[in-house]
Design a protein around this motif. Structure first.
Motif, PDB file in Angstrom:
ATOM      1  N   ARG A 110       0.825  -1.212   0.000  1.00 46.08           N
ATOM      2  CA  ARG A 110       0.000   0.000   0.000  1.00 46.08           C
ATOM      3  C   ARG A 110       0.862   1.265   0.000  1.00 46.08           C
ATOM      4  O   ARG A 110       0.488   2.270  -0.604  1.00 46.08           O
ATOM      5  N   PHE A 111       1.984   1.194   0.686  1.00 42.16           N
ATOM      6  CA  PHE A 111       2.876   2.346   0.646  1.00 42.16           C
ATOM      7  C   PHE A 111       3.397   2.564  -0.777  1.00 42.16           C
ATOM      8  O   PHE A 111       3.493   3.706  -1.243  1.00 42.16           O
ATOM      9  N   ALA A 112       3.743   1.460  -1.455  1.00 44.25           N
ATOM     10  CA  ALA A 112       4.219   1.590  -2.836  1.00 44.25           C
ATOM     11  C   ALA A 112       3.144   2.191  -3.736  1.00 44.25           C
ATOM     12  O   ALA A 112       3.417   3.053  -4.583  1.00 44.25           O
ATOM     13  N   LEU A 113       1.891   1.762  -3.535  1.00 47.20           N
ATOM     14  CA  LEU A 113       0.796   2.314  -4.337  1.00 47.20           C
ATOM     15  C   LEU A 113       0.518   3.772  -3.982  1.00 47.20           C
ATOM     16  O   LEU A 113       0.064   4.553  -4.823  1.00 47.20           O
ATOM     17  N   ALA A 114       0.799   4.158  -2.727  1.00 44.67           N
ATOM     18  CA  ALA A 114       0.545   5.534  -2.306  1.00 44.67           C
ATOM     19  C   ALA A 114       1.564   6.504  -2.881  1.00 44.67           C
ATOM     20  O   ALA A 114       1.234   7.661  -3.202  1.00 44.67           O
ATOM     21  N   LEU A 115       2.811   6.054  -3.012  1.00 41.62           N
ATOM     22  CA  LEU A 115       3.843   6.991  -3.482  1.00 41.62           C
ATOM     23  C   LEU A 115       3.794   7.215  -4.991  1.00 41.62           C
ATOM     24  O   LEU A 115       4.259   8.250  -5.479  1.00 41.62           O
ATOM     25  N   ILE A 116       3.244   6.270  -5.740  1.00 45.69           N
ATOM     26  CA  ILE A 116       3.229   6.403  -7.199  1.00 45.69           C
ATOM     27  C   ILE A 116       2.488   7.663  -7.653  1.00 45.69           C
ATOM     28  O   ILE A 116       3.027   8.459  -8.437  1.00 45.69           O
ATOM     29  N   PRO A 117       1.236   7.911  -7.197  1.00 43.68           N
ATOM     30  CA  PRO A 117       0.573   9.148  -7.641  1.00 43.68           C
ATOM     31  C   PRO A 117       1.275  10.414  -7.153  1.00 43.68           C
ATOM     32  O   PRO A 117       1.263  11.444  -7.839  1.00 43.68           O
ATOM     33  N   ALA A 118       1.895  10.352  -5.960  1.00 48.53           N
ATOM     34  CA  ALA A 118       2.591  11.541  -5.444  1.00 48.53           C
ATOM     35  C   ALA A 118       3.800  11.880  -6.306  1.00 48.53           C
ATOM     36  O   ALA A 118       4.015  13.046  -6.685  1.00 48.53           O
ATOM     37  N   VAL A 119       4.607  10.866  -6.646  1.00 45.30           N
ATOM     38  CA  VAL A 119       5.778  11.115  -7.499  1.00 45.30           C
ATOM     39  C   VAL A 119       5.344  11.494  -8.905  1.00 45.30           C
ATOM     40  O   VAL A 119       5.944  12.370  -9.546  1.00 45.30           O
ATOM     41  N   ARG A 129      13.558  12.274 -20.017  1.00 47.38           N
ATOM     42  CA  ARG A 129      14.038  12.867 -18.769  1.00 47.38           C
ATOM     43  C   ARG A 129      12.962  12.832 -17.683  1.00 47.38           C
ATOM     44  O   ARG A 129      13.263  12.620 -16.512  1.00 47.38           O
ATOM     45  N   LEU A 130      11.715  13.052 -18.076  1.00 48.31           N
ATOM     46  CA  LEU A 130      10.638  12.972 -17.082  1.00 48.31           C
ATOM     47  C   LEU A 130      10.462  11.541 -16.576  1.00 48.31           C
ATOM     48  O   LEU A 130      10.215  11.310 -15.384  1.00 48.31           O
ATOM     49  N   ARG A 131      10.563  10.585 -17.495  1.00 43.01           N
ATOM     50  CA  ARG A 131      10.472   9.190 -17.056  1.00 43.01           C
ATOM     51  C   ARG A 131      11.615   8.853 -16.115  1.00 43.01           C
ATOM     52  O   ARG A 131      11.437   8.168 -15.102  1.00 43.01           O
ATOM     53  N   TYR A 132      12.816   9.341 -16.462  1.00 44.24           N
ATOM     54  CA  TYR A 132      13.979   9.102 -15.613  1.00 44.24           C
ATOM     55  C   TYR A 132      13.772   9.737 -14.238  1.00 44.24           C
ATOM     56  O   TYR A 132      14.099   9.136 -13.202  1.00 44.24           O
ATOM     57  N   LEU A 133      13.237  10.962 -14.226  1.00 43.35           N
ATOM     58  CA  LEU A 133      12.963  11.647 -12.956  1.00 43.35           C
ATOM     59  C   LEU A 133      11.987  10.848 -12.103  1.00 43.35           C
ATOM     60  O   LEU A 133      12.168  10.697 -10.886  1.00 43.35           O
ATOM     61  N   PHE A 134      10.945  10.325 -12.740  1.00 40.49           N
ATOM     62  CA  PHE A 134       9.955   9.519 -12.006  1.00 40.49           C
ATOM     63  C   PHE A 134      10.603   8.265 -11.429  1.00 40.49           C
ATOM     64  O   PHE A 134      10.412   7.923 -10.254  1.00 40.49           O
ATOM     65  N   ALA A 183       4.887  15.469 -13.133  1.00 40.34           N
ATOM     66  CA  ALA A 183       4.043  16.171 -14.103  1.00 40.34           C
ATOM     67  C   ALA A 183       4.137  17.682 -13.933  1.00 40.34           C
ATOM     68  O   ALA A 183       4.185  18.441 -14.924  1.00 40.34           O
ATOM     69  N   LEU A 184       4.175  18.134 -12.664  1.00 41.36           N
ATOM     70  CA  LEU A 184       4.307  19.574 -12.420  1.00 41.36           C
ATOM     71  C   LEU A 184       5.649  20.091 -12.938  1.00 41.36           C
ATOM     72  O   LEU A 184       5.730  21.196 -13.501  1.00 41.36           O
ATOM     73  N   SER A 185       6.690  19.296 -12.772  1.00 37.53           N
ATOM     74  CA  SER A 185       8.006  19.711 -13.287  1.00 37.53           C
ATOM     75  C   SER A 185       7.986  19.807 -14.807  1.00 37.53           C
ATOM     76  O   SER A 185       8.496  20.780 -15.404  1.00 37.53           O
ATOM     77  N   GLY A 186       7.398  18.804 -15.479  1.00 38.85           N
ATOM     78  CA  GLY A 186       7.308  18.840 -16.935  1.00 38.85           C
ATOM     79  C   GLY A 186       6.470  19.993 -17.430  1.00 38.85           C
ATOM     80  O   GLY A 186       6.816  20.658 -18.430  1.00 38.85           O
ATOM     81  N   LEU A 187       5.357  20.272 -16.724  1.00 42.08           N
ATOM     82  CA  LEU A 187       4.495  21.384 -17.111  1.00 42.08           C
ATOM     83  C   LEU A 187       5.229  22.716 -16.984  1.00 42.08           C
ATOM     84  O   LEU A 187       5.117  23.596 -17.854  1.00 42.08           O
TER      85      LEU A 187
END
Length: 712
Positions: free
Chosen positions: A134-143, A168-173, A148-152
């Protein structure tokens, strides 16, 4: 609420921990120091190698928010934002990127913490694999949100870096998600290491061996660049995860990650063997960054293998310990229950003995007096009243002891149906005669004869039903009819009494249930008879139905399995009183010995007396007896011990028939008497008719046994 429900139910949205929770883990300054070290490491990697492998600073801040109290968490978060801004300034981030980077990191930390608490529980206990997932599932939307905000922002500012933006965005994620997934759970496990003190199964030498094996193989794998042997890291790590607690495994994962990252950045290890296809749009992306995709996949495999295994192993060991504890508790409870049951059995046996002993004198002497021809009519009436009261008291004692005793044992034997019925309804028939009621017993021809059934249970059932019918019938009749259908007997007990309404009929077989429980009720009784009858019927495998019309009467129908048995011709038994029988009476109670002596004198028997087992054995060695009436509970030597000693004597003394005449009347008491070598069992109180019948039965048993021995 079950444990499963408690784990599955989401908690309210909460950023900070409960103030009442236990404080664990490092102090606030340690989190802040570790955050600063991560910032410096990221800055150093970017400046030296033009690539950042992982960004663990946000994961450290998430662990701090999950562990620290509100005030300290706010202080750490504020200081971390200041450190982040300072790092951006030193790094030379232009304009809006100076504060946007810190803002996006803060958003990632806050959203991850909120989601983790919401769906992982307020305590976020990483000992359970479900919480880790559940922690892994919780961090995915946060990251994903911070990425997405950085790319925008990059698109809005028109500040497109060299190389492909999507890559680069994929790498950042990947970089931030993996760091969050590795560092945050590991710090949480280490912070709660007090929960794992009794978890690991390995001792110190094994811990040192496993740790050395992991470090040695990791060093060997990443110190060379000739062979793709990343897989060699996994066997020792898996073994460590199985044998050690989760904090140890988390430490090993971080150690391997740091070592592998350092080796890869410096051009060592199997990651550097990755062959990259030439891609025009990736020309501006550093080679090291493109190779990090393989490195990130390695870290994901490392994390997905080690942490689930260690948490599953920890959970299994915890469940085994819990099962062991509960098993010990259950076994202890079982021993206590068995001890309580044994104490209850001893108490019931004692109460049965102590109650039956005085009742023996009351009912026995009343029975003898009722046979005295010199009594006038008033004397006979008074003696009958004493006898009936004694018998009523005995039945109440037997009922209460039977209810308290419980038990579902059934001992089917061959019995004559008419004899069982006549004995069962005898007291009710006498009571009906006193009340001026007609009492009929009708047995269909096909139901006559011998049957295989537990006569004690059937007898008590019919006794209670007949007594109940007479009790609630003021005028008219009470009847019992018996018929057969294949291997089942159908018995109808009917009366013309007051009947029952629906409410009374529904509770008629409940314990201590009475139609009228007021102090002015017209009928006596403790309310156990019909409940006990229902218990006997259930044990016999039968059924019972009740039909009743208020103020018109009732009919209770029993259906019980009772296979018929072929009738054998009974051998002609010589009446007891025609023998000059020598009988030894063994009883510690003088009144009981006197009562038995009077009853046997009426049968023209010669008698001798003994007050305990030792005196009985001495008398048996000095004289020859045809029968011994043996009490069981006696001082000096009890009846069971005396009987065993008698059977060990030489013939013909050892063959003397022994009839137990005892106040120990439970079925197991009778079985114990027979096992000790006695030939029959008669429960007190004793009447003359019961005594004669029991003696005849003993002589019959002994005669048949002797005939069988001669035939063999």
């Amino acid at each position: 609420m079950t444990s499963t429900t408690r784990f599955m139910k989401p908690v309210p949205w909460r950023l900070f921990r409960h103030e009442a929770g236990r404080v664990a883990g490092p102090p606030a300054w340690a989190y802040l120091a570790l955050f600063g070290v991560c910032q410096l490491a990221g800055f150093w990697m970017a400046q030296t190698f033009s690539v950042t492998i992982l960004w663990p600073a946000n994961a450290v801040l998430v662990a701090a928010l999950l562990q620290l109290p509100r005030k300290q968490a706010v202080q750490v978060m504020g200081a971390a934002v200041a450190v982040n801004l300072l790092g951006n300034l030193v790094r030379g981030d232009p304009g809006v990127f100076l504060w946007a980077n810190a803002l996006f990191n803060l958003i990632q930390v806050v959203v991850t913490t909120l989601l983790a608490r919401r769906f992982g529980g307020a305590a976020l206990d990483m000992r359970r694999p479900r919480r880790l997932l559940r922690f892994a599932l919780a961090l995915i939307p946060a990251v994903a949100l911070s990425t997405a905000l950085s790319g925008l922002l990059i698109l809005v500012m028109g500040h497109t870096p060299f190389g492909g933006l999507a890559y680069r965005l994929r790498y950042l994620f990947e970089m931030e998600a993996l760091a969050m997934l590795i560092v945050a759970p590991s710090l949480l496990l280490m912070a709660r290491q007090h929960r794992f003190r009794a978890d690991g199964v390995a001792r110190l030498p094994e811990i040192a061996l496993l740790a050395g094996l992991v470090v040695g193989l990791t060093a060997a794998v990443f110190s060379q660049s000739q062979a793709p042997v990343l897989f060699l890291v996994f066997p020792p790590l898996i073994l460590l995860a199985f044998r050690l607690s989760p904090p140890w495994t988390a430490t090993a994962v971080i150690l391997i990650s740091v070592w592998a990252a350092a080796a890869t950045l410096t051009g060592h290890g199997p990651i550097t063997l990755t062959r990259l296809a030439p891609t025009p749009e990736m020309q501006g992306v550093p080679i090291a960054m493109r190779q990090m995709g393989v490195f990130h996949l390695f870290l994901l495999a490392l994390l997905g293998t080690a942490l689930p295994i260690t948490t599953l192993s920890s959970e299994r060991r915890r469940l085994v310990e819990r099962l062991k504890t509960r098993t010990e508790v259950a076994l202890a409870a079982r021993k206590r229950a068995e001890a309580d049951r044994a104490a209850k059995s001893r108490f019931l046996a004692m109460m049965s003995h102590e109650m039956r002993t005085p009742l023996t004198g009351v009912t026995g002497y009343a029975d003898l007096l009722s046979r005295n021809a010199s009594l006038d009519a008033e004397g006979v009436r008074q003696v009958d009243a004493v006898r009936h009261c004694g018998e009523a008291m005995l039945r109440l004692v037997e009922d209460l002891l039977e209810v308290s005793r419980g038990g579902v044992e059934v001992a089917p034997r061959v019995n004559d149906l008419r004899e069982v019925i006549e004995e069962a309804v005898g007291p009710a028939r006498e009571w009906a005669r006193v009340k001026g009621l007609e009492f009929d017993v009708r047995i269909a021809p096909e139901a006559e004869g011998r049957i295989l059934i537990d006569a004690r249970r059937l007898r008590q059932t019919l006794h209670h039903l007949a007594q109940n019918a007479v009790k609630f019938t003021a005028r008219g009749r009470v009847g019992l009819t018996v018929r057969r259908t294949e291997d089942r007997l159908i018995l109808d007990v009917s009366d013309t009494g007051c009947g029952m309404d629906e409410e009374t009929r529904a509770g008629v077989f409940r314990l201590f249930e009475q139609a009228d429980a007021t102090t002015s009720r017209a009928h006596e009784g403790a309310g156990v008879g019909l409940a006990l009858a229902k218990t006997h019927i259930d044990c016999l495998g039968g059924t019972v139905t009740v039909e009743s019309v208020l103020w018109q009467g009732s009919t209770i129908t029993l259906t019980v399995p009772a296979p018929s048995v072929a009738t054998e011709e009974d051998e002609a038994m010589e009446p007891l009183h025609s023998r000059r029988t020598r009988v030894l009476i063994v009883d510690d109670h003088p009144a009981n010995r006197d009562l038995l002596w009077i009853m046997l004198q009426a049968a023209d028997c010669e008698t001798a007396e003994a007050s305990d087992g030792e005196q009985a054995l001495e008398a048996l060695q000095d004289q020859a007896f045809d029968l011994v009436l043996m009490d069981v509970r006696m001082p000096v030597m009890d009846g069971l011990t005396a009987t065993r000693a008698l059977r060990a004597m030489d013939a013909p003394t050892c063959d003397v028939p022994v009839l137990a005449v005892t106040a120990e009347a439970m079925p197991e008491d009778a079985a114990r008497c027979l096992a000790a070598g006695m030939d029959g069992h008669l429960a007190k109180p004793v009447t003359q008719a019961k005594l004669y019948a029991a003696i005849e039965a003993v002589f019959d048993t002994v005669s048949k046994r002797a005939d069988a021995a001669r035939a063999a």
